[in-house]
Design a protein around this motif. Structure first.
Motif, PDB file in Angstrom:
ATOM      1  N   GLN A 138       0.914  -1.084  -0.074  1.00  0.00           N
ATOM      2  CA  GLN A 138      -0.039  -0.024   0.064  1.00  0.00           C
ATOM      3  C   GLN A 138       0.855   1.396  -0.116  1.00  0.00           C
ATOM      4  O   GLN A 138       0.616   2.388  -0.776  1.00  0.00           O
ATOM      5  CB  GLN A 138      -0.918   0.073   1.364  1.00  0.00           C
ATOM      6  CG  GLN A 138      -1.985  -0.973   1.003  1.00  0.00           C
ATOM      7  CD  GLN A 138      -2.750  -1.341   2.305  1.00  0.00           C
ATOM      8  OE1 GLN A 138      -2.735  -0.799   3.241  1.00  0.00           O
ATOM      9  NE2 GLN A 138      -3.095  -2.769   2.396  1.00  0.00           N
ATOM     10  N   ILE A 139       1.981   1.235   0.620  1.00  0.00           N
ATOM     11  CA  ILE A 139       2.925   2.186   0.616  1.00  0.00           C
ATOM     12  C   ILE A 139       3.591   2.628  -0.874  1.00  0.00           C
ATOM     13  O   ILE A 139       3.563   3.665  -1.430  1.00  0.00           O
ATOM     14  CB  ILE A 139       4.041   2.264   1.525  1.00  0.00           C
ATOM     15  CG1 ILE A 139       3.736   2.267   3.092  1.00  0.00           C
ATOM     16  CG2 ILE A 139       5.200   3.147   1.304  1.00  0.00           C
ATOM     17  CD1 ILE A 139       4.382   1.951   4.124  1.00  0.00           C
ATOM     18  N   GLY A 140       3.735   1.309  -1.423  1.00  0.00           N
ATOM     19  CA  GLY A 140       4.477   1.153  -2.635  1.00  0.00           C
ATOM     20  C   GLY A 140       3.194   1.943  -3.892  1.00  0.00           C
ATOM     21  O   GLY A 140       3.687   2.568  -4.836  1.00  0.00           O
ATOM     22  N   TYR A 141       2.004   1.675  -3.603  1.00  0.00           N
ATOM     23  CA  TYR A 141       0.712   1.960  -4.406  1.00  0.00           C
ATOM     24  C   TYR A 141       0.781   3.481  -4.287  1.00  0.00           C
ATOM     25  O   TYR A 141       0.677   4.210  -5.278  1.00  0.00           O
ATOM     26  CB  TYR A 141      -0.291   1.211  -3.781  1.00  0.00           C
ATOM     27  CG  TYR A 141      -1.565   1.563  -4.483  1.00  0.00           C
ATOM     28  CD1 TYR A 141      -1.754   2.138  -5.939  1.00  0.00           C
ATOM     29  CD2 TYR A 141      -2.830   1.862  -3.869  1.00  0.00           C
ATOM     30  CE1 TYR A 141      -2.939   2.406  -6.396  1.00  0.00           C
ATOM     31  CE2 TYR A 141      -3.884   2.264  -4.332  1.00  0.00           C
ATOM     32  CZ  TYR A 141      -4.016   2.429  -5.601  1.00  0.00           C
ATOM     33  OH  TYR A 141      -5.146   2.874  -6.319  1.00  0.00           O
ATOM     34  N   THR A 196      -6.421  -6.399   6.315  1.00  0.00           N
ATOM     35  CA  THR A 196      -5.783  -5.198   5.765  1.00  0.00           C
ATOM     36  C   THR A 196      -5.585  -5.063   4.336  1.00  0.00           C
ATOM     37  O   THR A 196      -5.055  -4.031   3.598  1.00  0.00           O
ATOM     38  CB  THR A 196      -4.527  -4.873   6.498  1.00  0.00           C
ATOM     39  OG1 THR A 196      -3.440  -5.675   6.137  1.00  0.00           O
ATOM     40  CG2 THR A 196      -4.608  -4.543   7.927  1.00  0.00           C
ATOM     41  N   ALA A 197      -5.893  -6.181   3.573  1.00  0.00           N
ATOM     42  CA  ALA A 197      -5.702  -6.463   2.127  1.00  0.00           C
ATOM     43  C   ALA A 197      -6.185  -5.292   1.482  1.00  0.00           C
ATOM     44  O   ALA A 197      -7.498  -5.130   1.434  1.00  0.00           O
ATOM     45  CB  ALA A 197      -6.018  -7.636   1.654  1.00  0.00           C
ATOM     46  N   ASP A 198      -5.649  -4.697   0.458  1.00  0.00           N
ATOM     47  CA  ASP A 198      -6.131  -3.457  -0.375  1.00  0.00           C
ATOM     48  C   ASP A 198      -5.846  -4.182  -1.842  1.00  0.00           C
ATOM     49  O   ASP A 198      -5.007  -4.226  -2.407  1.00  0.00           O
ATOM     50  CB  ASP A 198      -5.534  -2.316  -0.180  1.00  0.00           C
ATOM     51  CG  ASP A 198      -5.987  -1.233  -1.020  1.00  0.00           C
ATOM     52  OD1 ASP A 198      -6.545  -1.674  -2.181  1.00  0.00           O
ATOM     53  OD2 ASP A 198      -5.935   0.071  -0.594  1.00  0.00           O
ATOM     54  N   TYR A 199      -7.073  -4.450  -2.533  1.00  0.00           N
ATOM     55  CA  TYR A 199      -6.782  -5.118  -3.701  1.00  0.00           C
ATOM     56  C   TYR A 199      -6.629  -4.506  -5.084  1.00  0.00           C
ATOM     57  O   TYR A 199      -6.003  -4.587  -5.995  1.00  0.00           O
ATOM     58  CB  TYR A 199      -8.143  -5.977  -4.144  1.00  0.00           C
ATOM     59  CG  TYR A 199      -8.514  -7.235  -3.054  1.00  0.00           C
ATOM     60  CD1 TYR A 199      -7.486  -8.051  -2.538  1.00  0.00           C
ATOM     61  CD2 TYR A 199      -9.646  -6.972  -2.090  1.00  0.00           C
ATOM     62  CE1 TYR A 199      -7.841  -8.947  -1.630  1.00  0.00           C
ATOM     63  CE2 TYR A 199      -9.891  -7.776  -1.267  1.00  0.00           C
ATOM     64  CZ  TYR A 199      -8.977  -8.790  -0.864  1.00  0.00           C
ATOM     65  OH  TYR A 199      -9.209  -9.724   0.118  1.00  0.00           O
ATOM     66  N   ALA A 200      -6.948  -3.014  -4.657  1.00  0.00           N
ATOM     67  CA  ALA A 200      -6.598  -1.899  -5.767  1.00  0.00           C
ATOM     68  C   ALA A 200      -4.763  -1.762  -5.821  1.00  0.00           C
ATOM     69  O   ALA A 200      -4.326  -1.875  -6.706  1.00  0.00           O
ATOM     70  CB  ALA A 200      -7.161  -0.709  -5.353  1.00  0.00           C
TER      71      ALA A 200
END
Length: 324
Positions: A138-141, A196-200
């Motif tokens: 998520q940080i990388g995203y 906490t998974a964020d599929y986007a």
């Protein structure tokens, strides 16, 4: 309008991996050593070795896609040395490949006992693995990174969490300026189970990795691509990348490819009927045959990873570091 129901993942219960029994540990990883000579049993393997040697001497890429069992076979030290010595120029895997690598970096072990864990629903529900990997992604995203870079950057900025990072393949690739890309399918990996998974974020970062992979494939004229044990993800990702590169007229016409697996294919160079199950084995067409139709050569070696990778490493060491 019909509205399908969804399960609430926030109710998933996670567990610490701190005291988990791990089948693969840093103390049982395979050490670099001399291995049996395979030339008598695999007559084409020296032709393949020569293709890699020629590629590297000419500054051409050698790309490697591997299934997670390469890590589970304890071959991390071999992959890391191949990266450090420049024998490979791009490594790629599926999501599981990144997970086992990540767990080795923070826990010093990976590969839980699935048969018992699936019975009570504890399989894959590891708090540290799921939370930290999803946080990294998520940080990388948010920063426009790919999946592999996101994980490596997270380790690099949180070194205190990763006392065993020297055994992490993608982190060593990061330190040696070699791309490490991970090509996921949503729902296939244990970190997708975490609340906490964020599929986007997962989709975006793996999508960026696909672009990075395509960029490596565009330079593959005169180079080599290897696929170790990935029967679906690796062959499909490679074929699509090759199509994109050729669509843009970027090259990658005369290439050498090789697939390493345990499936007995017989005469793998010959077309096979749709009535035969070999027709549906993706590496046969997507790695060996179709990509080399414009030139080059495709190989198949029916070999356990614990034999093939150490042998390739040893032969490349002899050929590329002989001082000649």
């Amino acid at each position: 309008m019909f509205k399908p129901k969804k399960i609430d993942f926030s109710k998933n219960k996670t567990f610490t991996a701190a005291n988990r029994h791990n089948l693969v540990r840093i103390d049982n990883l395979m050490e670099i050593k001399k291995v049996e000579d395979l030339r008598n049993d695999y007559e084409e393997i020296e032709d393949f070795i020569r293709a890699i040697v020629e590629a590297r001497k000419n500054g051409k890429p050698v790309t490697m896609f591997y299934g997670a069992h390469v890590i589970k076979c304890g071959l991390s030290k071999y992959l890391i040395e191949m990266i450090k010595r420049g024998y490979v120029t791009h490594i790629a895997s599926n999501g599981a490949g990144s997970i086992h690598d990540f767990e080795l970096a923070y826990l010093g072990g990976t590969s839980e006992h699935v048969p018992t864990a699936i019975e009570d629903g504890s399989f894959g529900m590891w708090e540290e693995t799921g939370r930290w990997m999803n946080e990294a992604i998520q940080i990388g995203y948010k920063n426009g990174m790919g999946y592999g870079e996101s994980l490596a950057n997270y380790i690099h900025t949180n070194k205190e969490k990763f006392p065993y990072r020297e055994y992490c393949v993608f982190y060593n690739a990061y330190l040696n300026n070699i791309p490490a890309t991970y090509h996921i399918s949503i729902g296939t990996d244990i970190i997708h189970q975490h609340p906490t998974a964020d599929y986007a974020a997962l989709g975006y970062t793996s999508g960026e990795d696909f672009k990075i992979f395509c960029n490596s494939i565009k330079d593959l004229d005169g180079g080599v691509h290897m696929n170790f044990g990935s029967s679906v993800q690796g062959p499909e990702v490679f074929l699509k990348a090759l199509s994109i590169v050729r669509n843009q007229k970027l090259g990658a016409n005369k290439i050498t490819t090789a697939n390493f697996d345990l499936i007995p294919l017989g005469n793998y160079k010959k077309d096979v009927s749709k009535e035969h199950f070999h027709y549906y084995y993706r590496p046969r067409k997507n790695i060996i045959n179709r990509p080399t139709s414009l030139g080059g050569r495709g190989f198949y070696f029916e070999l356990n990873h614990m034999k093939s990778i150490p042998y390739i490493f040893n032969r490349l060491s002899e050929e590329l570091e002989s001082g000649e």
